[in-house]
Design an enzyme around this catalytic site. Sequence first.
Site, PDB file in Angstrom:
ATOM      1  N   HIS A 205      36.813  43.748  38.990  1.00  0.00           N
ATOM      2  CA  HIS A 205      36.347  43.630  40.386  1.00  0.00           C
ATOM      3  C   HIS A 205      35.765  42.240  40.616  1.00  0.00           C
ATOM      4  O   HIS A 205      35.514  41.497  39.661  1.00  0.00           O
ATOM      5  CB  HIS A 205      35.261  44.679  40.685  1.00  0.00           C
ATOM      6  CG  HIS A 205      34.008  44.478  39.882  1.00  0.00           C
ATOM      7  ND1 HIS A 205      33.909  44.830  38.552  1.00  0.00           N
ATOM      8  CD2 HIS A 205      32.804  43.926  40.202  1.00  0.00           C
ATOM      9  CE1 HIS A 205      32.714  44.528  38.091  1.00  0.00           C
ATOM     10  NE2 HIS A 205      32.010  43.962  39.072  1.00  0.00           N
ATOM     11  N   ASP A 207      32.294  40.574  42.700  1.00  0.00           N
ATOM     12  CA  ASP A 207      31.026  41.024  43.268  1.00  0.00           C
ATOM     13  C   ASP A 207      30.989  40.563  44.730  1.00  0.00           C
ATOM     14  O   ASP A 207      31.314  39.414  45.031  1.00  0.00           O
ATOM     15  CB  ASP A 207      29.839  40.441  42.488  1.00  0.00           C
ATOM     16  CG  ASP A 207      29.762  40.989  41.058  1.00  0.00           C
ATOM     17  OD1 ASP A 207      30.384  42.027  40.780  1.00  0.00           O
ATOM     18  OD2 ASP A 207      29.080  40.354  40.224  1.00  0.00           O
ATOM     19  N   HIS A 262      36.081  40.052  37.198  1.00  0.00           N
ATOM     20  CA  HIS A 262      35.548  40.286  35.856  1.00  0.00           C
ATOM     21  C   HIS A 262      35.568  41.773  35.558  1.00  0.00           C
ATOM     22  O   HIS A 262      35.767  42.606  36.456  1.00  0.00           O
ATOM     23  CB  HIS A 262      34.132  39.691  35.741  1.00  0.00           C
ATOM     24  CG  HIS A 262      33.171  40.184  36.779  1.00  0.00           C
ATOM     25  ND1 HIS A 262      33.195  39.767  38.098  1.00  0.00           N
ATOM     26  CD2 HIS A 262      32.160  41.090  36.711  1.00  0.00           C
ATOM     27  CE1 HIS A 262      32.242  40.379  38.779  1.00  0.00           C
ATOM     28  NE2 HIS A 262      31.600  41.182  37.964  1.00  0.00           N
ATOM     29  N   ARG A 272      26.059  47.933  24.621  1.00  0.00           N
ATOM     30  CA  ARG A 272      25.817  46.726  25.422  1.00  0.00           C
ATOM     31  C   ARG A 272      24.831  47.100  26.516  1.00  0.00           C
ATOM     32  O   ARG A 272      24.961  48.164  27.139  1.00  0.00           O
ATOM     33  CB  ARG A 272      27.134  46.254  26.041  1.00  0.00           C
ATOM     34  CG  ARG A 272      26.987  45.096  27.038  1.00  0.00           C
ATOM     35  CD  ARG A 272      28.357  44.673  27.578  1.00  0.00           C
ATOM     36  NE  ARG A 272      28.228  43.765  28.701  1.00  0.00           N
ATOM     37  CZ  ARG A 272      28.090  42.446  28.581  1.00  0.00           C
ATOM     38  NH1 ARG A 272      28.088  41.876  27.394  1.00  0.00           N
ATOM     39  NH2 ARG A 272      27.967  41.687  29.661  1.00  0.00           N
TER      40      ARG A 272
HETATM   41  C1  LIG Z   1      33.618  51.147  43.902  1.00  0.00           C
HETATM   42  C2  LIG Z   1      32.554  50.539  44.335  1.00  0.00           C
HETATM   43  C3  LIG Z   1      31.323  50.286  43.461  1.00  0.00           C
HETATM   44  C4  LIG Z   1      30.615  49.198  44.252  1.00  0.00           C
HETATM   45  C5  LIG Z   1      30.843  49.738  45.666  1.00  0.00           C
HETATM   46  C6  LIG Z   1      32.357  49.928  45.673  1.00  0.00           C
HETATM   47  O1  LIG Z   1      32.857  50.755  46.727  1.00  0.00           O
HETATM   48  C7  LIG Z   1      33.003  48.535  45.780  1.00  0.00           C
HETATM   49  C8  LIG Z   1      32.036  47.403  45.282  1.00  0.00           C
HETATM   50  C9  LIG Z   1      31.322  47.829  43.998  1.00  0.00           C
HETATM   51  C10 LIG Z   1      30.218  46.845  43.561  1.00  0.00           C
HETATM   52  C11 LIG Z   1      30.627  45.826  42.490  1.00  0.00           C
HETATM   53  C12 LIG Z   1      29.441  44.888  42.195  1.00  0.00           C
HETATM   54  C13 LIG Z   1      28.115  45.651  42.007  1.00  0.00           C
HETATM   55  O2  LIG Z   1      28.097  46.276  40.717  1.00  0.00           O
HETATM   56  C14 LIG Z   1      27.940  46.729  43.113  1.00  0.00           C
HETATM   57  C15 LIG Z   1      26.538  47.350  43.056  1.00  0.00           C
HETATM   58  C16 LIG Z   1      28.240  46.120  44.433  1.00  0.00           C
HETATM   59  O3  LIG Z   1      27.456  45.611  45.220  1.00  0.00           O
HETATM   60  O4  LIG Z   1      29.589  46.205  44.699  1.00  0.00           O
HETATM   61  C17 LIG Z   1      29.098  47.725  43.016  1.00  0.00           C
HETATM   62  C18 LIG Z   1      29.124  48.925  43.968  1.00  0.00           C
HETATM   63  C19 LIG Z   1      28.449  50.172  43.379  1.00  0.00           C
HETATM   64  O5  LIG Z   1      28.438  50.364  42.163  1.00  0.00           O
HETATM   65  O6  LIG Z   1      27.966  50.981  44.221  1.00  0.00           O
HETATM   66  O1  LIG Z   2      27.678  44.828  32.668  1.00  0.00           O
HETATM   67  C1  LIG Z   2      28.198  43.726  32.786  1.00  0.00           C
HETATM   68  O2  LIG Z   2      28.144  42.864  31.912  1.00  0.00           O
HETATM   69  C2  LIG Z   2      28.908  43.389  34.092  1.00  0.00           C
HETATM   70  C3  LIG Z   2      28.846  44.531  35.076  1.00  0.00           C
HETATM   71  C4  LIG Z   2      29.288  44.145  36.448  1.00  0.00           C
HETATM   72  O3  LIG Z   2      30.170  43.352  36.616  1.00  0.00           O
HETATM   73  C5  LIG Z   2      28.607  44.746  37.614  1.00  0.00           C
HETATM   74  O4  LIG Z   2      27.679  45.561  37.412  1.00  0.00           O
HETATM   75  O5  LIG Z   2      28.985  44.393  38.751  1.00  0.00           O
HETATM   76 FE   LIG Z   3      30.321  42.710  38.658  1.00  0.00          FE
END
Ligand SMILES: C=C1C[C@]23C[C@@]1(O)CC[C@H]2[C@@]12CC[C@H](O)[C@@](C)(C(=O)O1)[C@H]2[C@@H]3C(=O)O
Ligand SMILES: O=C(O)CCC(=O)C(=O)O
Ligand SMILES: [Fe+2]
Length: 336
Positions: A205, A207, A262, A272
């Site tokens: 994904h 961020d 990543h 981890r």
């Molecule tokens: C599948 C998902 C998890 C996420 C919300 C989403 O619908 C798409 C973005 C995902 C993500 C990736 C980065 C971060 O870990 C996170 C907190 C964010 O802001 O976007 C996660 C979201 C999540 O885990 O709720």
């Molecule tokens: O746990 C990690 O090292 C990366 C996790 C990550 O990419 C995320 O939480 O968005």
């Molecule tokens: Fe991430």
Amino acid sequence: MVVLSRSSISQFILPNPYMPTNDTPSFLNEIPEIDLSDPHAKTLIVKASQDFGFFKLINHGISLDLIVDLEAQAMNFFSLPQDHKNRAGPPDPFGYGSKHIGPHGDLGWIEYLLLSLNPEVVSPKTLTIFQENPENFRSVVEEYISATKNLSCEVLELMAEGLGIEEKNTFSKLLRDERSDCVFRLNYYPPCEDIDEKLLGFGEHTDPQMISVLRSNNTSGLQICLKDGSWVSVPPDNTSFFVNVGDTLQVMTNGRFKSVRHRVVPDTSKSRLSMIYFAGTAFNEKIKPLPCLMTNQEQSLYKELTWFEFKKAAFKHRLSHNRISLFLKSPPSNIS
Ligand SMILES: C=C1C[C@]23C[C@@]1(O)CC[C@H]2[C@@]12CC[C@H](O)[C@@](C)(C(=O)O1)[C@H]2[C@@H]3C(=O)O
Ligand SMILES: O=C(O)CCC(=O)C(=O)O
Ligand SMILES: [Fe+2]
């Protein structure tokens, strides 16, 4: 401690077109390393954000004692009996979660705590975490968040300076806004003995925020995708921080900076633990290319959305979705 059972492993077999079947990604030796005490840091940060959307920070000024303290508190939480942890879940999307990442069926070999730092977003699940655990867990988390917020502002200011933007707080003031929508995440990946190439700790994904500031213990697993589409492993370093450029900065720089794809693969024998501060803007902030960065003939690649609009649309999709396509003026038709 390990609550994930291998018997349910079929759930974790994710289609993963990027992982070569009989070849493990090599370690990336040339990860840009930025020494924050180096007078050239701003130039090097800009280069790394353009070339990789990713870099390592050394001489960051955050106390190792604080980091170690939080790591111990987090390990303590993840070691608690499952029913205790479950009281802070399932995530709403904040709180304690395991296996399920987001609400769209994404699965990972992971347990996590997700905290909203936005005063306008109150999560009862998050309150449970701190009510039911030692008081110093809350204070250490708060101290760590404050330190990583300051570090994020410093990085954002160097980025602005390196890009030649006159007001060096152009990005950092968005994070300093008291309504900024930031998130803090603790990820715990149990060891996974029976690893195969389709099993991921955290699927690929980008961020969505401006930047993410990540620290992990000394267990490898983090991989980044290079511009040519190949995946490389990031050598772990428990004394440094790693910075991901997020979708928001890619848009604000009109594509100069790249939001880095990543993912995390589990380790066969070691757990981890990662701690990530996601630096976002306030909900009403308009995310669009900065006019001061646009050269004469340059067209904006992206349409304007508020952070609220983008986040709402982005969170309707699975983890691997190409979120930046939601901003494109003419999105390619074949993006999943
Ligand atoms: C599948 C998902 C998890 C996420 C919300 C989403 O619908 C798409 C973005 C995902 C993500 C990736 C980065 C971060 O870990 C996170 C907190 C964010 O802001 O976007 C996660 C979201 C999540 O885990 O709720
Ligand atoms: O746990 C990690 O090292 C990366 C996790 C990550 O990419 C995320 O939480 O968005
Ligand atoms: Fe991430």
